[in-house]
Write a protein that holds these residues in place. Structure first.
Motif, PDB file in Angstrom:
ATOM      1  N   ARG A 225       0.842  -1.209   0.000  1.00 39.00           N
ATOM      2  CA  ARG A 225       0.000   0.000   0.000  1.00 39.00           C
ATOM      3  C   ARG A 225       0.877   1.260   0.000  1.00 39.00           C
ATOM      4  NH1 ARG A 225      -5.199  -1.123  -1.169  1.00 39.00           N
ATOM      5  NH2 ARG A 225      -5.823  -3.109  -0.310  1.00 39.00           N
ATOM      6  N   LEU A 228      -0.072   5.055  -0.816  1.00 40.01           N
ATOM      7  CA  LEU A 228      -0.818   5.893   0.127  1.00 40.01           C
ATOM      8  C   LEU A 228       0.075   6.641   1.107  1.00 40.01           C
ATOM      9  CD1 LEU A 228      -3.681   3.355   0.938  1.00 40.01           C
ATOM     10  CD2 LEU A 228      -3.851   5.397  -0.508  1.00 40.01           C
ATOM     11  N   THR A 230       1.958   9.091   0.586  1.00 42.63           N
ATOM     12  CA  THR A 230       1.990  10.525   0.293  1.00 42.63           C
ATOM     13  C   THR A 230       1.028  10.826  -0.845  1.00 42.63           C
ATOM     14  OG1 THR A 230       3.430  12.402  -0.288  1.00 42.63           O
ATOM     15  CG2 THR A 230       3.855  10.317  -1.396  1.00 42.63           C
ATOM     16  N   ASP A 231       0.605  12.075  -0.927  1.00 43.86           N
ATOM     17  CA  ASP A 231      -0.162  12.533  -2.079  1.00 43.86           C
ATOM     18  C   ASP A 231       0.591  13.648  -2.805  1.00 43.86           C
ATOM     19  OD1 ASP A 231      -0.411  14.596  -0.313  1.00 43.86           O
ATOM     20  OD2 ASP A 231      -2.605  14.644  -0.296  1.00 43.86           O
ATOM     21  N   GLN A 232       1.913  13.671  -2.589  1.00 43.15           N
ATOM     22  CA  GLN A 232       2.751  14.709  -3.184  1.00 43.15           C
ATOM     23  C   GLN A 232       3.621  14.142  -4.305  1.00 43.15           C
ATOM     24  OE1 GLN A 232       5.106  16.501  -0.079  1.00 43.15           O
ATOM     25  NE2 GLN A 232       3.341  16.991   1.197  1.00 43.15           N
ATOM     26  N   ASN A 237       6.041  13.763   1.157  1.00 50.92           N
ATOM     27  CA  ASN A 237       5.797  14.410   2.451  1.00 50.92           C
ATOM     28  C   ASN A 237       6.848  15.472   2.776  1.00 50.92           C
ATOM     29  OD1 ASN A 237       3.573  12.730   2.734  1.00 50.92           O
ATOM     30  ND2 ASN A 237       4.725  11.173   3.851  1.00 50.92           N
ATOM     31  N   THR A 309      -2.253   9.113  -9.979  1.00 49.98           N
ATOM     32  CA  THR A 309      -2.756   8.150  -8.999  1.00 49.98           C
ATOM     33  C   THR A 309      -2.301   8.514  -7.595  1.00 49.98           C
ATOM     34  OG1 THR A 309      -2.786   6.370 -10.646  1.00 49.98           O
ATOM     35  CG2 THR A 309      -2.778   5.717  -8.333  1.00 49.98           C
ATOM     36  N   GLY A 313      -4.690  10.284  -4.337  1.00 48.07           N
ATOM     37  CA  GLY A 313      -4.952   9.413  -3.194  1.00 48.07           C
ATOM     38  C   GLY A 313      -5.278   7.986  -3.549  1.00 48.07           C
TER      39      GLY A 313
END
Length: 347
Positions: A225, A228, A230-232, A237, A309, A313
């Motif tokens: 997983r 997930l 980071t969303d950067q 992060n 992607t 998120g």
């Protein structure tokens, strides 16, 4: 070595090539469904492996209750799906059942036409053993799938092993590549009875190994997983390099098991893969421009989908699309490597 001039009159290389392309399309669908199965935490919803009786889903309320009871006994239920209703269980059961059913369909779609072509004498000389090997790889893929599921059923486990997931996915993609390569060889043989199978060139082999590493880390991303964390992008992060995560584990442990490190490797090794794919595509362009264009389109789309992607998120539809284009990239790369190997063989 193949001896094309001694092929039987009944040989039908084009028919075999078209059949193999159809099987390849089913495998691509299988890869996508497998990705959705993982993303929806559905893979452990069926806790046994019954190759024959498992073809039918539960048909009565009592059978559904029995399946649900089996699932509630494993650790994943308490950790992830505690309190889910029978209707919700049916939702995750569907994806694992569909994944297994599609695997059976692919097996029959390969075995039955192979048997028919064999009986009719339609298989060109030298291809029988190759087709049997591809069939065996398909069977091995099914066995690896069950070993992957079984790894998640062990006490203390709430997900399948990311190592077994990687083995399961890479075997599928390797089989896909072998089927495409064989179909392309057969198509050449249809065009000329003097055509010989393509050989793997240095450029094709190097690009294949680099892409293999990227695909393995893609599987690790799914298994851990890691998408997930980071969303950067391009930072993770707020930092470029996960120095703290590297320092917290032994090096080998970090590069294979730490989600942050795995994410970082997958993110930046992608550009090594891009460089190799551009190199291959440039070599292929004078030989087969369509294959060169296909390589560029698929890796460009794949990079954009990967970034999207992560930043979105990891929505299921986008992650599944990323996996679909990954399979198409394997096909395009195989096509390019085959074109290059065909040209070299003709010299």
């Amino acid at each position: 070595m193949l001896q094309p001039t001694r092929n039987p009159v009944s040989a039908r290389p084009l028919a075999l090539a078209n059949w193999l392309f159809a099987v390849a399309a089913l495998i691509v669908a299988m890869v996508v469904v497998g990705g959705i199965t993982r993303l929806t935490e559905s893979g452990l919803s069926i806790t046994d492996w019954d190759p024959i009786s498992g073809t039918l889903p539960p048909l009565t309320h009592e059978q559904w209750q029995a399946e649900f009871a089996h699932y509630r006994q494993i650790d994943q239920y308490a950790a992830i799906h505690a309190g889910m209703t029978l209707a919700q269980f049916k939702g995750i059961f569907f994806w694992e059942y569909f994944h297994r059913l599609l695997g059976r369909v692919i097996g029959m779609a390969f075995f039955l036409p192979l048997l028919w072509f064999w009986i009719r004498g339609a298989i060109p000389r030298g291809y029988k053993m190759r087709l049997i090997a591809l069939l065996a790889l398909g069977g091995l893929q099914g066995a690896f799938g069950w070993l992957m599921v079984r790894s998640g059923l062990q006490p203390g486990m709430v997900e399948v092993s990311h190592y077994w997931l990687a083995i399961h996915l890479i075997t599928a993609l390797f089989t896909l590549s072998g089927i495409i390569w064989t179909a392309l060889d057969l198509r050449l043989l249809h065009r000329s009875h003097l055509a010989r199978p393509a050989r793997l060139t240095l450029a094709g082999a190097v690009t294949g190994v680099i892409l293999l590493i990227q695909l393995v880390y893609g599987a690790f991303m799914a298994g851990l997983r890691a998408g997930l964390v980071t969303d950067q992008w391009p930072l993770i992060n707020g930092q470029f390099f996960p120095a703290r995560e590297f320092a917290a584990r032994p090096f080998v442990d970090a590069i294979f098991n730490d989600p942050y490190v795995v994410h970082w490797i997958h993110r930046w090794w992608a550009w090594v893969a891009v460089a190799a794919l551009i190199w291959l595509a440039r070599k292929v362009r004078p030989i087969d421009r369509r294959a060169s264009v296909a390589i560029h389109i698929t890796f460009g789309t794949q990079i954009l989908l990967g970034i999207a992607t992560v930043m979105a998120g990891v929505p299921i539809w986008l992650a599944a699309l990323h996996q679909l284009v990954g399979a198409l990239l394997v096909i395009a790369t195989t096509w390019g490597a085959h074109a290059l190997g065909s040209e070299r063989r003709a010299l």
